[in-house]
Design an enzyme around this catalytic site. Structure first.
Site, PDB file in Angstrom:
ATOM      1  N   ARG A  68      -5.091   4.894  10.297  1.00  0.00           N
ATOM      2  CA  ARG A  68      -3.723   5.434  10.214  1.00  0.00           C
ATOM      3  C   ARG A  68      -3.316   6.169  11.492  1.00  0.00           C
ATOM      4  O   ARG A  68      -2.163   6.093  11.919  1.00  0.00           O
ATOM      5  CB  ARG A  68      -3.674   6.367   8.988  1.00  0.00           C
ATOM      6  CG  ARG A  68      -2.323   6.989   8.690  1.00  0.00           C
ATOM      7  CD  ARG A  68      -2.412   7.728   7.362  1.00  0.00           C
ATOM      8  NE  ARG A  68      -1.341   8.674   7.162  1.00  0.00           N
ATOM      9  CZ  ARG A  68      -0.178   8.401   6.578  1.00  0.00           C
ATOM     10  NH1 ARG A  68       0.071   7.190   6.142  1.00  0.00           N
ATOM     11  NH2 ARG A  68       0.748   9.332   6.422  1.00  0.00           N
TER      12      ARG A  68
ATOM     13  N   ILE B 238       6.460   7.978   8.428  1.00  0.00           N
ATOM     14  CA  ILE B 238       5.365   7.156   7.895  1.00  0.00           C
ATOM     15  C   ILE B 238       5.014   7.817   6.567  1.00  0.00           C
ATOM     16  O   ILE B 238       4.839   9.037   6.489  1.00  0.00           O
ATOM     17  CB  ILE B 238       4.172   7.083   8.874  1.00  0.00           C
ATOM     18  CG1 ILE B 238       3.009   6.276   8.271  1.00  0.00           C
ATOM     19  CG2 ILE B 238       3.696   8.438   9.316  1.00  0.00           C
ATOM     20  CD1 ILE B 238       1.893   5.975   9.295  1.00  0.00           C
ATOM     21  N   SER B 239       4.968   7.041   5.505  1.00  0.00           N
ATOM     22  CA  SER B 239       4.841   7.607   4.161  1.00  0.00           C
ATOM     23  C   SER B 239       3.478   8.276   3.961  1.00  0.00           C
ATOM     24  O   SER B 239       2.486   7.934   4.614  1.00  0.00           O
ATOM     25  CB  SER B 239       5.032   6.512   3.113  1.00  0.00           C
ATOM     26  OG  SER B 239       6.271   5.867   3.305  1.00  0.00           O
ATOM     27  N   GLN B 240       3.466   9.223   3.016  1.00  0.00           N
ATOM     28  CA  GLN B 240       2.231   9.910   2.602  1.00  0.00           C
ATOM     29  C   GLN B 240       1.172   8.870   2.179  1.00  0.00           C
ATOM     30  O   GLN B 240       1.514   7.889   1.494  1.00  0.00           O
ATOM     31  CB  GLN B 240       2.597  10.789   1.412  1.00  0.00           C
ATOM     32  CG  GLN B 240       1.468  11.552   0.777  1.00  0.00           C
ATOM     33  CD  GLN B 240       1.885  12.094  -0.590  1.00  0.00           C
ATOM     34  OE1 GLN B 240       2.783  11.561  -1.238  1.00  0.00           O
ATOM     35  NE2 GLN B 240       1.230  13.137  -1.025  1.00  0.00           N
ATOM     36  N   PRO B 241      -0.098   9.064   2.536  1.00  0.00           N
ATOM     37  CA  PRO B 241      -1.120   8.082   2.151  1.00  0.00           C
ATOM     38  C   PRO B 241      -1.109   7.775   0.647  1.00  0.00           C
ATOM     39  O   PRO B 241      -1.218   6.599   0.256  1.00  0.00           O
ATOM     40  CB  PRO B 241      -2.434   8.761   2.567  1.00  0.00           C
ATOM     41  CG  PRO B 241      -2.058   9.674   3.684  1.00  0.00           C
ATOM     42  CD  PRO B 241      -0.663  10.156   3.369  1.00  0.00           C
TER      43      PRO B 241
END
Ligand code: SAM
Length: 232
Positions: free
Chosen positions: A49, A75-78
């Site tokens: 990431r 960038i979205s949360q994992p």
């Protein structure tokens, strides 16, 4: 073609030690909160990431939150990436459409799950992000991915129909064009709601072309801007 066993990601020397922190993310943020699909957990363990973020955010890449990318996008949360990926249920050989490429991180995960002979078409409306995503994905030999620039609310009719459609920006409702480009059977996952808060919706298109909708996780995404989304 990416092959994560024989052809590991091309990381720089100072990026090699991401495995331990990625494993911690998988255990503490994903498995502990109920993400159970081993293929999803494996893909998220393998996808570096940090390599999708600028150097300033390198050290925060595996934190439990969304992070800034370019041009006021995120960038979205994992965890959210994992939930959407698990709901989407991409199987080897599938044709996948992603709307909202962003950095290309989620795209890489979809591309890994579609291997060996599946493909991902991903659409991004922002030229800078599309260039960034192409450069990021190129580092990982993701040659089963095509990144297009345009209004993803209209889909990619020439590349469809798609077994799976993932929308990674918040929509007022599922765009008609994307429902039309979904194969039967097929599945779409999309955050739907108002501009401030949404829920993930899973839409299954049955063999006879009818739809079944299920609502799950509350979420908050940047808006899907376009002809069948929100106004800019
Ligand atoms: N999944 C991405 C990642 O891993 O970096 C993050 C996606 S970000 C939450 C949402 C993206 O959707 C933004 O990059 C935004 O520019 C894009 N977007 C918004 N409206 C769009 C549209 N109509 N077509 C294509 N992309 C769009």
């Amino acid at each position: 073609m990416i092959n994560w066993q024989n052809d590991p990601p091309r990381l720089l020397a100072d990026e090699q030690d991401f495995g331990r922190v990625a494993e911690h993310m998988v255990q503490s943020q994903l498995a502990a909160r109920g993400i159970a699909d081993p293929r999803v957990l494996r893909a998220m363990r393998c996808a570096p990431r940090h390599a999708f973020l600028g150097p300033a955010l390198f050290r925060r890449a595996y934190d439990d939150c969304a992070l800034a990318s370019l041009n006021n996008q995120t960038i979205s949360q994992p965890y959210m990436v994992a939930v959407m990926t698990e709901l989407l249920d991409v199987q080897p050989g599938m044709s996948v459409l992603e709307v909202g490429t962003g950095t290309g991180y989620q795209t890489l995960i979809l591309a890994m799950l579609a291997l060996p002979d599946g493909r991902v078409t991903s659409i991004e409306r922002d030229d800078d992000l599309a260039d960034l995503a192409r450069a990021n994905l190129d580092r990982f030999n993701a040659d089963n991915v095509t990144v297009l620039v345009g209004d993803g609310t209209l889909g990619a009719p020439d590349a469809g129909p798609f077994d799976r459609v993932l929308v990674t920006a918040a929509a007022p409702d599922a765009p008609r064009a994307l429902l039309d480009q979904l194969a039967a059977p097929g599945r779409m996952v999309i955050p739907v709601g108002d501009r401030d808060s949404q829920s993930l919706i899973t839409i299954d298109k049955r063999d006879d072309g009818t739809f079944r909708r299920a609502m799950s996780t509350p979420c908050r995404f940047v808006p899907l801007i376009g002809e069948q989304g929100w106004d800019a």
